[in-house]
Design a protein around this motif. Structure first.
Motif, PDB file in Angstrom:
ATOM      1  N   THR A 221       0.837  -1.193   0.000  1.00  0.00           N
ATOM      2  CA  THR A 221       0.000   0.000   0.000  1.00  0.00           C
ATOM      3  C   THR A 221       0.880   1.253   0.000  1.00  0.00           C
ATOM      4  OG1 THR A 221      -1.699  -1.191   1.241  1.00  0.00           O
ATOM      5  CG2 THR A 221      -1.825   1.214   1.204  1.00  0.00           C
ATOM      6  N   GLY A 222       0.538   2.170  -0.879  1.00  0.00           N
ATOM      7  CA  GLY A 222       1.294   3.412  -0.960  1.00  0.00           C
ATOM      8  C   GLY A 222       2.557   3.335  -1.791  1.00  0.00           C
ATOM      9  N   SER A 223       2.758   2.246  -2.501  1.00  0.00           N
ATOM     10  CA  SER A 223       3.968   2.089  -3.323  1.00  0.00           C
ATOM     11  C   SER A 223       3.687   2.253  -4.807  1.00  0.00           C
ATOM     12  CB  SER A 223       4.601   0.707  -3.074  1.00  0.00           C
ATOM     13  OG  SER A 223       5.042   0.600  -1.743  1.00  0.00           O
ATOM     14  N   LEU A 362     -16.877  -7.132 -10.563  1.00  0.00           N
ATOM     15  CA  LEU A 362     -15.606  -6.938 -11.262  1.00  0.00           C
ATOM     16  C   LEU A 362     -14.445  -6.959 -10.273  1.00  0.00           C
ATOM     17  CD1 LEU A 362     -14.132  -6.231 -13.947  1.00  0.00           C
ATOM     18  CD2 LEU A 362     -14.411  -3.834 -13.318  1.00  0.00           C
ATOM     19  N   GLN A 363     -13.408  -7.738 -10.602  1.00  0.00           N
ATOM     20  CA  GLN A 363     -12.229  -7.836  -9.755  1.00  0.00           C
ATOM     21  C   GLN A 363     -11.175  -6.834 -10.235  1.00  0.00           C
ATOM     22  OE1 GLN A 363     -11.968  -9.735  -7.009  1.00  0.00           O
ATOM     23  NE2 GLN A 363     -14.049 -10.525  -7.338  1.00  0.00           N
ATOM     24  N   ILE A 364     -10.716  -5.997  -9.320  1.00  0.00           N
ATOM     25  CA  ILE A 364      -9.683  -5.005  -9.618  1.00  0.00           C
ATOM     26  C   ILE A 364      -8.328  -5.537  -9.125  1.00  0.00           C
ATOM     27  CG2 ILE A 364      -8.929  -2.622  -9.288  1.00  0.00           C
ATOM     28  CD1 ILE A 364     -11.526  -2.873 -10.819  1.00  0.00           C
ATOM     29  N   PRO A 365      -7.297  -5.580  -9.981  1.00  0.00           N
ATOM     30  CA  PRO A 365      -5.982  -6.091  -9.542  1.00  0.00           C
ATOM     31  C   PRO A 365      -5.406  -5.246  -8.406  1.00  0.00           C
ATOM     32  CG  PRO A 365      -6.085  -5.934 -11.936  1.00  0.00           C
ATOM     33  CD  PRO A 365      -7.312  -5.246 -11.411  1.00  0.00           C
ATOM     34  N   GLY A 366      -4.862  -5.934  -7.411  1.00  0.00           N
ATOM     35  CA  GLY A 366      -4.226  -5.249  -6.293  1.00  0.00           C
ATOM     36  C   GLY A 366      -5.175  -4.681  -5.285  1.00  0.00           C
ATOM     37  N   ASP A 367      -6.460  -4.830  -5.506  1.00  0.00           N
ATOM     38  CA  ASP A 367      -7.483  -4.323  -4.581  1.00  0.00           C
ATOM     39  C   ASP A 367      -7.325  -2.832  -4.331  1.00  0.00           C
ATOM     40  OD1 ASP A 367      -8.604  -6.824  -4.345  1.00  0.00           O
ATOM     41  OD2 ASP A 367      -7.309  -7.382  -2.665  1.00  0.00           O
ATOM     42  N   GLY A 368      -6.862  -2.116  -5.309  1.00  0.00           N
ATOM     43  CA  GLY A 368      -6.789  -0.664  -5.181  1.00  0.00           C
ATOM     44  C   GLY A 368      -5.841  -0.202  -4.096  1.00  0.00           C
ATOM     45  N   VAL A 369      -4.595  -0.726  -4.111  1.00  0.00           N
ATOM     46  CA  VAL A 369      -3.648  -0.347  -3.053  1.00  0.00           C
ATOM     47  C   VAL A 369      -3.300   1.130  -3.123  1.00  0.00           C
ATOM     48  CG1 VAL A 369      -2.669  -2.645  -2.802  1.00  0.00           C
ATOM     49  CG2 VAL A 369      -1.768  -1.125  -4.563  1.00  0.00           C
ATOM     50  N   SER A 370      -3.299   1.719  -4.274  1.00  0.00           N
ATOM     51  CA  SER A 370      -3.017   3.147  -4.426  1.00  0.00           C
ATOM     52  C   SER A 370      -3.470   3.580  -5.804  1.00  0.00           C
ATOM     53  CB  SER A 370      -1.514   3.430  -4.245  1.00  0.00           C
ATOM     54  OG  SER A 370      -0.765   2.692  -5.188  1.00  0.00           O
ATOM     55  N   VAL A 371      -3.470   4.867  -6.036  1.00  0.00           N
ATOM     56  CA  VAL A 371      -3.888   5.411  -7.319  1.00  0.00           C
ATOM     57  C   VAL A 371      -2.765   6.278  -7.880  1.00  0.00           C
ATOM     58  CG1 VAL A 371      -6.336   5.354  -6.761  1.00  0.00           C
ATOM     59  CG2 VAL A 371      -4.978   7.391  -6.229  1.00  0.00           C
ATOM     60  N   TRP A 372      -2.821   6.516  -9.171  1.00  0.00           N
ATOM     61  CA  TRP A 372      -1.837   7.365  -9.854  1.00  0.00           C
ATOM     62  C   TRP A 372      -2.558   8.563 -10.451  1.00  0.00           C
ATOM     63  CZ3 TRP A 372      -1.183   9.290 -14.767  1.00  0.00           C
ATOM     64  CH2 TRP A 372       0.079   9.826 -15.067  1.00  0.00           C
ATOM     65  N   ASN A 373      -2.006   9.755 -10.211  1.00  0.00           N
ATOM     66  CA  ASN A 373      -2.567  10.980 -10.758  1.00  0.00           C
ATOM     67  C   ASN A 373      -1.542  11.638 -11.669  1.00  0.00           C
ATOM     68  OD1 ASN A 373      -4.941  10.678  -9.247  1.00  0.00           O
ATOM     69  ND2 ASN A 373      -3.983  11.633  -7.473  1.00  0.00           N
ATOM     70  N   TRP A 374      -2.022  12.323 -12.657  1.00  0.00           N
ATOM     71  CA  TRP A 374      -1.127  12.906 -13.661  1.00  0.00           C
ATOM     72  C   TRP A 374      -0.248  14.009 -13.081  1.00  0.00           C
ATOM     73  CZ3 TRP A 374      -1.278  18.076 -15.268  1.00  0.00           C
ATOM     74  CH2 TRP A 374      -2.340  18.825 -14.781  1.00  0.00           C
ATOM     75  N   ASP A 375      -0.641  14.629 -11.963  1.00  0.00           N
ATOM     76  CA  ASP A 375       0.168  15.688 -11.365  1.00  0.00           C
ATOM     77  C   ASP A 375       0.434  15.388  -9.893  1.00  0.00           C
ATOM     78  OD1 ASP A 375      -2.376  15.963 -10.541  1.00  0.00           O
ATOM     79  OD2 ASP A 375      -2.560  18.094 -10.956  1.00  0.00           O
ATOM     80  N   ASP A 376       0.757  14.122  -9.594  1.00  0.00           N
ATOM     81  CA  ASP A 376       1.187  13.706  -8.261  1.00  0.00           C
ATOM     82  C   ASP A 376       0.153  14.026  -7.191  1.00  0.00           C
ATOM     83  OD1 ASP A 376       4.559  14.712  -9.039  1.00  0.00           O
ATOM     84  OD2 ASP A 376       3.552  12.809  -9.364  1.00  0.00           O
TER      85      ASP A 376
END
Length: 431
Positions: A221-223, A362-376
Motif C-alpha cells: 500500500t502506498g507504493s 468486477l475484480q480489480i488487480p491489487g485491490d486498489g492499493v493506491s492510485v496514480w494521478n497525472w500531477d502527483d
C-alpha cells in the motif's frame, strides 16, 4: 751654275669695284664654306643659354650628371672574417642555451607542483554526506571506499559512485564531487516508489528512474499503482528494469543460437510503459488504479477501483483516453455511467461505438492499493461543462471523427438507462 729659284710673283689684291660683291681670296687649307655670323650669348648663365646656331632637329646637350662616389670596398682579412663567424656562432649557441634553460626550469616547476599537489596539497580532511533520509551517514560511508587523508586529485569519483549505487539499493542516484581545497561531497537521492510491477506472483516496487527498490509476495500500500505485463524473471533489489530486460533478451538470443533457431525479438515492454504513461499525462488522467500491458493489442486501464477501460492497441491512445475520461467525469453522462457504477467501458473503436457493461462483481488487480494521478495527487480542478439545451435527445453515436477536445467528440452521447439499474450492457452506439 745653279740658278736661284725664282719666286712667283704674288698678285696683289684688287679692291672690289663698287656695286660688285667679289669673293674673298681663299687661303690654303681654308674651307670653301661661307662664313657665318657668330653672336655672343646673352649675359648670365651661359650654360643654360641655347646656342643660336644649333642646326634644326638637333637635341639639347645636357651637362654630365655628377656621379656619387662609390663607397669604399671593405676588405677583410681572413683572420677578421674568421673572428666574425666565431662570434656569430657563440651568440647562437648562447641563445639556444637560454631557451633550454627556460624549458628545463618550466618542467622542473611543473613536476614539483604536480608532486606536491598529489602528496602534500588537496588531501581530504572532511567528507560531507547529504540528501538521504533512508540511510545514515555511517551506512553511506561504509560503502564509500574513499577515506580521509586521500588526495582529491587521485580519487576516481565515477568508480566511487558505482560502488555506492551497488551498496545503496534503495537509492535512485548518487553524486560524488570534489570541494577544493580539502573536502569531498557525497549526495544521495533516495528512490521514491512510483509503481509496482507484477510478474509471476512477485511484486517489484520501482522508482521513477526504473530501479527496483524492493521485491515482495504481495502488493504494498502506498507504493504506486499495479502494472502487469513486464517480464522481470530473475530480477533482484537494486537492479534496473531496462538492464533486466536486456539481460533476458541476451540470454534468449544465446539459447536460440545454440538451438539454431531464429533470434527472438527484443522486448519493448519498457518502451510501451513509457509511451502509455506519457499518454496518461497528456490526457491529465487521475485515479488510475492499475494497468495491464500484457498484450500490445489489448491495453487495459483500471480507474477509480471500479471501472475497467478497454483501450485496444496504441493507435489513437491519447484520444481514446480523453474520450473515456469525458464519459466518466462529465456530469451530463452521469445517468449512463453513474458515480457508483462498476463495470467495463469499451473504447477500443470509438468510430464504431462505445459500450459500457455493468459488472458489480468486477475484480480489480491489487485491490486498489493506491492510485496514480497525472500531477502527483493534485488533479486539476475543472468546472463541469453545462449540457447544451436541445429539443431533441442526443443519440449515443460516437462514430463522428474526433474534432479538438474529446468532450466535443463525446457530446453525442445521449441519455440511457442508468448503468447501475440494469444488468444489460449500455450500448453507446445506436448508429
Amino acid at each position: 751654275m745653279p740658278t736661284k729659284k725664282q719666286k712667283k710673283p704674288v698678285p696683289r689684291r684688287q679692291p672690289p669695284r663698287s656695286g660688285q660683291n667679289q669673293p674673298r681670296a681663299q687661303r690654303p687649307g681654308q674651307s670653301s664654306r661661307p662664313p657665318q655670323s657668330i653672336r655672343r650669348p646673352p649675359p648670365g648663365n651661359s650654360r643654360t643659354a641655347p646656342p643660336q646656331n644649333r642646326p634644326p632637329g638637333s637635341k639639347r646637350r645636357q651637362p654630365p650628371a655628377k656621379r656619387r662616389p662609390a663607397p669604399p670596398v671593405r676588405t677583410e682579412t681572413p683572420r677578421t672574417e674568421n673572428i666574425r663567424q666565431v662570434q656569430k656562432r657563440r651568440r647562437q649557441k648562447r641563445k639556444r642555451n637560454y631557451t633550454l634553460h627556460y624549458i628545463l626550469l618550466f618542467l622542473f616547476l611543473s613536476v614539483t607542483g604536480v608532486i606536491l599537489s598529489l602528496t602534500v596539497f588537496f588531501n581530504i580532511e572532511t567528507i560531507e554526506v547529504q540528501g538521504s533520509e533512508i540511510y545514515t551517514e555511517d551506512e553511506i560511508l561504509s560503502y564509500l571506499e574513499i577515506q580521509k587523508g586521500d588526495n582529491l586529485l587521485r580519487i576516481d569519483t565515477g568508480k566511487a559512485e558505482e560502488t555506492l549505487l551497488q551498496g545503496l539499493t534503495k537509492a535512485d542516484s548518487v553524486n560524488v564531487s570534489r570541494s577544493f581545497p580539502n573536502a569531498l561531497r557525497v549526495t544521495v537521492a533516495d528512490g521514491k516508489p512510483s509503481a509496482q510491477l507484477e510478474n509471476a506472483g512477485k511484486y517489484y516496487v520501482i522508482s521513477q528512474s526504473g530501479r527496483i527498490l524492493s521485491v515482495g509476495d504481495a502488493p504494498e500500500t502506498g507504493s504506486g499503482i499495479l502494472i502487469s505485463g513486464v517480464d522481470l524473471a530473475g530480477a533482484a533489489e537494486g537492479d534496473y528494469v531496462e538492464d533486466v530486460q536486456q539481460r533476458l533478451w541476451e540470454e534468449a538470443s544465446a539459447l536460440a543460437e545454440e538451438q539454431e533457431q531464429p533470434e527472438p525479438e527484443k522486448p519493448e515492454s519498457i518502451q510501451n510503459l513509457k509511451t502509455f504513461f506519457a499518454a496518461l499525462k497528456n490526457a491529465e488522467y487521475s485515479k488510475v488504479t492499475a494497468v495491464d500491458l500484457s498484450d500490445d493489442l489489448s491495453l487495459t486501464l483500471y480507474w477509480d477501483n471500479r471501472i475497467q477501460i478497454l483501450l485496444g492497441s496504441f493507435s489513437e491512445l491519447e484520444y481514446k483516453l480523453s474520450f473515456a475520461k469525458t464519459l466518466l467525469t462529465d456530469e451530463q453522462y452521469a445517468e449512463i455511467i453513474g458515480p457508483d457504477a462498476i463495470g467495463t467501458l469499451d473504447v477500443e473503436s470509438t468510430s464504431s461505438g462505445v459500450q459500457f457493461f455493468p459488472d458489480p462483481e468486477l475484480q480489480i488487480p491489487g485491490d486498489g492499493v493506491s492510485v496514480w494521478n497525472w500531477d502527483d495527487g493534485q488533479p486539476k480542478e475543472e468546472e463541469p461543462e453545462q449540457p447544451e439545451e436541445s429539443g431533441e435527445g442526443s443519440s449515443l453515436e460516437s462514430g463522428s471523427e474526433p474534432t479538438g477536445d474529446a468532450a466535443e467528440a463525446a457530446s453525442s452521447v445521449s441519455e440511457e438507462e442508468p448503468a447501475g439499474e440494469s444488468s444489460a450492457p449500455a450500448d453507446a452506439s445506436t448508429g
